[in-house]
Enzyme design. Structure first.
Site, PDB file in Angstrom:
ATOM      1  N   LYS A 227       0.797  -1.229   0.000  1.00  0.00           N
ATOM      2  CA  LYS A 227       0.000   0.000   0.000  1.00  0.00           C
ATOM      3  C   LYS A 227       0.830   1.280   0.000  1.00  0.00           C
ATOM      4  O   LYS A 227       0.358   2.354   0.359  1.00  0.00           O
ATOM      5  CB  LYS A 227      -1.008   0.042   1.178  1.00  0.00           C
ATOM      6  CG  LYS A 227      -1.799  -1.211   1.421  1.00  0.00           C
ATOM      7  CD  LYS A 227      -2.206  -1.940   0.186  1.00  0.00           C
ATOM      8  CE  LYS A 227      -3.319  -1.291  -0.591  1.00  0.00           C
ATOM      9  NZ  LYS A 227      -3.580  -2.083  -1.840  1.00  0.00           N
TER      10      LYS A 227
ATOM     11  N   SER B  87      -4.645   2.811   4.100  1.00  0.00           N
ATOM     12  CA  SER B  87      -4.869   2.088   2.853  1.00  0.00           C
ATOM     13  C   SER B  87      -4.875   0.570   3.097  1.00  0.00           C
ATOM     14  O   SER B  87      -5.699  -0.159   2.530  1.00  0.00           O
ATOM     15  CB  SER B  87      -3.774   2.469   1.847  1.00  0.00           C
ATOM     16  OG  SER B  87      -3.967   1.822   0.624  1.00  0.00           O
TER      17      SER B  87
ATOM     18  N   HIS C 194       6.980  -7.814  -1.922  1.00  0.00           N
ATOM     19  CA  HIS C 194       6.820  -7.097  -0.653  1.00  0.00           C
ATOM     20  C   HIS C 194       7.778  -7.675   0.391  1.00  0.00           C
ATOM     21  O   HIS C 194       7.676  -7.340   1.570  1.00  0.00           O
ATOM     22  CB  HIS C 194       5.384  -7.230  -0.138  1.00  0.00           C
ATOM     23  CG  HIS C 194       4.365  -6.541  -0.991  1.00  0.00           C
ATOM     24  ND1 HIS C 194       4.482  -5.227  -1.382  1.00  0.00           N
ATOM     25  CD2 HIS C 194       3.193  -6.974  -1.512  1.00  0.00           C
ATOM     26  CE1 HIS C 194       3.424  -4.890  -2.118  1.00  0.00           C
ATOM     27  NE2 HIS C 194       2.641  -5.925  -2.220  1.00  0.00           N
TER      28      HIS C 194
HETATM   29  P1  A3P Z   1      -5.282   4.351  -1.318  1.00  0.00           P
HETATM   30  O1  A3P Z   1      -5.862   3.125  -0.692  1.00  0.00           O
HETATM   31  O2  A3P Z   1      -4.825   5.349  -0.307  1.00  0.00           O
HETATM   32  O3  A3P Z   1      -6.167   4.962  -2.349  1.00  0.00           O
HETATM   33  P2  A3P Z   1      -0.099  -0.582  -3.590  1.00  0.00           P
HETATM   34  O4  A3P Z   1      -0.075  -0.568  -5.064  1.00  0.00           O
HETATM   35  O5  A3P Z   1       1.242  -0.507  -2.945  1.00  0.00           O
HETATM   36  O6  A3P Z   1      -0.947  -1.695  -3.069  1.00  0.00           O
HETATM   37  O7  A3P Z   1      -0.786   0.764  -3.118  1.00  0.00           O
HETATM   38  C1  A3P Z   1      -2.138   1.028  -3.361  1.00  0.00           C
HETATM   39  C2  A3P Z   1      -2.380   2.466  -3.036  1.00  0.00           C
HETATM   40  O8  A3P Z   1      -1.807   3.285  -4.074  1.00  0.00           O
HETATM   41  C3  A3P Z   1      -3.866   2.810  -3.006  1.00  0.00           C
HETATM   42  O9  A3P Z   1      -3.963   3.904  -2.085  1.00  0.00           O
HETATM   43  C4  A3P Z   1      -4.103   3.250  -4.454  1.00  0.00           C
HETATM   44  O10 A3P Z   1      -5.249   4.013  -4.635  1.00  0.00           O
HETATM   45  C5  A3P Z   1      -2.830   4.060  -4.666  1.00  0.00           C
HETATM   46  N1  A3P Z   1      -2.515   4.291  -6.085  1.00  0.00           N
HETATM   47  C6  A3P Z   1      -2.364   3.384  -7.070  1.00  0.00           C
HETATM   48  N2  A3P Z   1      -2.132   4.004  -8.235  1.00  0.00           N
HETATM   49  C7  A3P Z   1      -2.123   5.331  -7.984  1.00  0.00           C
HETATM   50  C8  A3P Z   1      -1.945   6.496  -8.782  1.00  0.00           C
HETATM   51  N3  A3P Z   1      -1.749   6.431 -10.104  1.00  0.00           N
HETATM   52  N4  A3P Z   1      -2.023   7.699  -8.169  1.00  0.00           N
HETATM   53  C9  A3P Z   1      -2.215   7.799  -6.853  1.00  0.00           C
HETATM   54  N5  A3P Z   1      -2.395   6.732  -6.043  1.00  0.00           N
HETATM   55  C10 A3P Z   1      -2.351   5.507  -6.605  1.00  0.00           C
END
Ligand code: A3P
Length: 322
Positions: free
Chosen positions: A86, A176, A146
């Site tokens: 996240k 998140s 991860h």
């Molecule tokens: P939120 O839950 O705060 O919206 P990961 O890919 O490490 O699992 O992280 C997921 C988080 O990154 C989520 O956060 C997701 O919405 C956010 N995310 C993914 N792509 C994104 C983008 N292009 N711009 C901003 N946030 C992004």
């Protein structure tokens, strides 16, 4: 034409039963120390263990994680995107994919999901997802993990693979992650945010302990390219240029701008290759459950979950050297 995701989705119900039966029978190795069951996770068969200091679930063991991890031989052209979950993994993955492939079209990789284009090292579920196993992928392999730095297969360090790490304000990571576990079929977290936050600090959530994870990579910033979620927000084209220089795949200004545009939150939420909506088909999330993978994509959502004092204390905890 039926896609791999459709093939997986067609077996969804049978697959759920098979996974449940496998989890029920599974005997984790002796050096996996079982953590006390947290009743807030409603899916009963996924259990959390501490393995060499890190919390992992029995889920990756289903597909022979340990054997696959030992067999993994890094190659010089491998690119590995690592993170605590996240923290912006998907975001950095898509950006890296576009840099490596010089991809400037709207739907990268012909719309194939990142899960197939950029597979997860930690859970070798290639079989069940009808993917090419990582060991059989052609160069350049783009791989997500991860795992903390110390658990990476040793050949990553000796084999000249390129490693990138993305981190994020830990308070936003925690928020998140909480929503992620509420959404995921194999967790169905139903505790309060405060309860989740406490288990995060106690180091009992998947891939914890958090501080060791982040600091473990930052300690190797001489060889690992470390970027932050907040940098991706503030000036994405600049991050594209840093990534391109690190991967020795130079981009023009026009390419950097195009990649920055196609990796905005709105663009990635629309892109079937990056929005993880396919999880609704493959059974990873319950259809109709709250939220989606591309949830808010904001810096500072933590303010809706922590008071100012709690936020300051959490940040202080997260930054303490370990
Ligand atoms: P939120 O839950 O705060 O919206 P990961 O890919 O490490 O699992 O992280 C997921 C988080 O990154 C989520 O956060 C997701 O919405 C956010 N995310 C993914 N792509 C994104 C983008 N292009 N711009 C901003 N946030 C992004």
């Amino acid at each position: 034409m039926a896609t791999k995701v459709d093939e997986v989705a067609a077996r969804w119900e049978q697959q759920q039963r098979e996974i449940a039966a496998m989890l029920d029978q599974l005997k984790p190795p002796d050096d996996w120390k079982l953590l006390p069951a947290d009743p807030n996770y409603k899916y009963p068969l996924v259990r959390y263990y501490r393995y060499r200091g890190t919390v992992l679930s029995n889920f990756p063991l289903l597909w022979g994680f340990l054997e696959s991890w030992k067999r993994f031989q890094a190659r010089p052209k491998d690119v590995i995107v690592a993170s605590f979950p996240k923290s912006g993994t998907t975001w950095l993955q898509e950006l890296v994919w576009r840099v490596v492939h010089g991809e400037t079209s709207v739907n990268s990789g012909g719309g194939a999901t990142l899960e197939y284009r950029f597979p997860l090292l930690d859970e070798p579920y290639a079989d069940i997802m009808k993917m090419t196993p990582i060991h059989d992928m052609e160069d350049p392999r783009l791989i997500k993990t991860h795992l903390p730095y110390d658990l990476l297969p040793p050949s990553v360090h000796t084999g000249n693979a390129k490693v990138l790490y993305v981190s994020r304000d830990p308070r936003d990571v925690c928020v998140s992650y909480y929503h992620f576990f509420r959404m995921i079929n194999y967790a169905e977290y139903r505790g309060t945010f405060q309860e989740f936050r406490d288990s995060f600090v106690r180091g009992e959530v998947m891939y914890a302990p958090y501080r060791e994870h982040v600091q473990g990579y930052l300690r190797h910033a001489d060889t690992v390219l470390c970027v932050t979620y907040e940098q991706l927000h503030a000036d994405r084209a600049a991050v594209v240029r840093r990534v391109a220089a690190f991967l020795e795949r130079p981009v023009t200004d026009a390419e950097a701008e195009s990649i920055a545009r196609h990796t905005s939150f709105e663009a990635m939420k629309e892109n079937p290759g990056t929005n993880y909506r396919h999880w609704e088909k493959t059974g990873m999330v319950n259809v109709g459950s709250e939220g989606t993978f591309m949830r808010k994509g904001q810096v500072g959502d933590w303010k809706n979950y922590f008071t100012e004092e709690e936020g300051a204390a959490f940040l202080k905890w997260a930054k303490q050297p370990v």
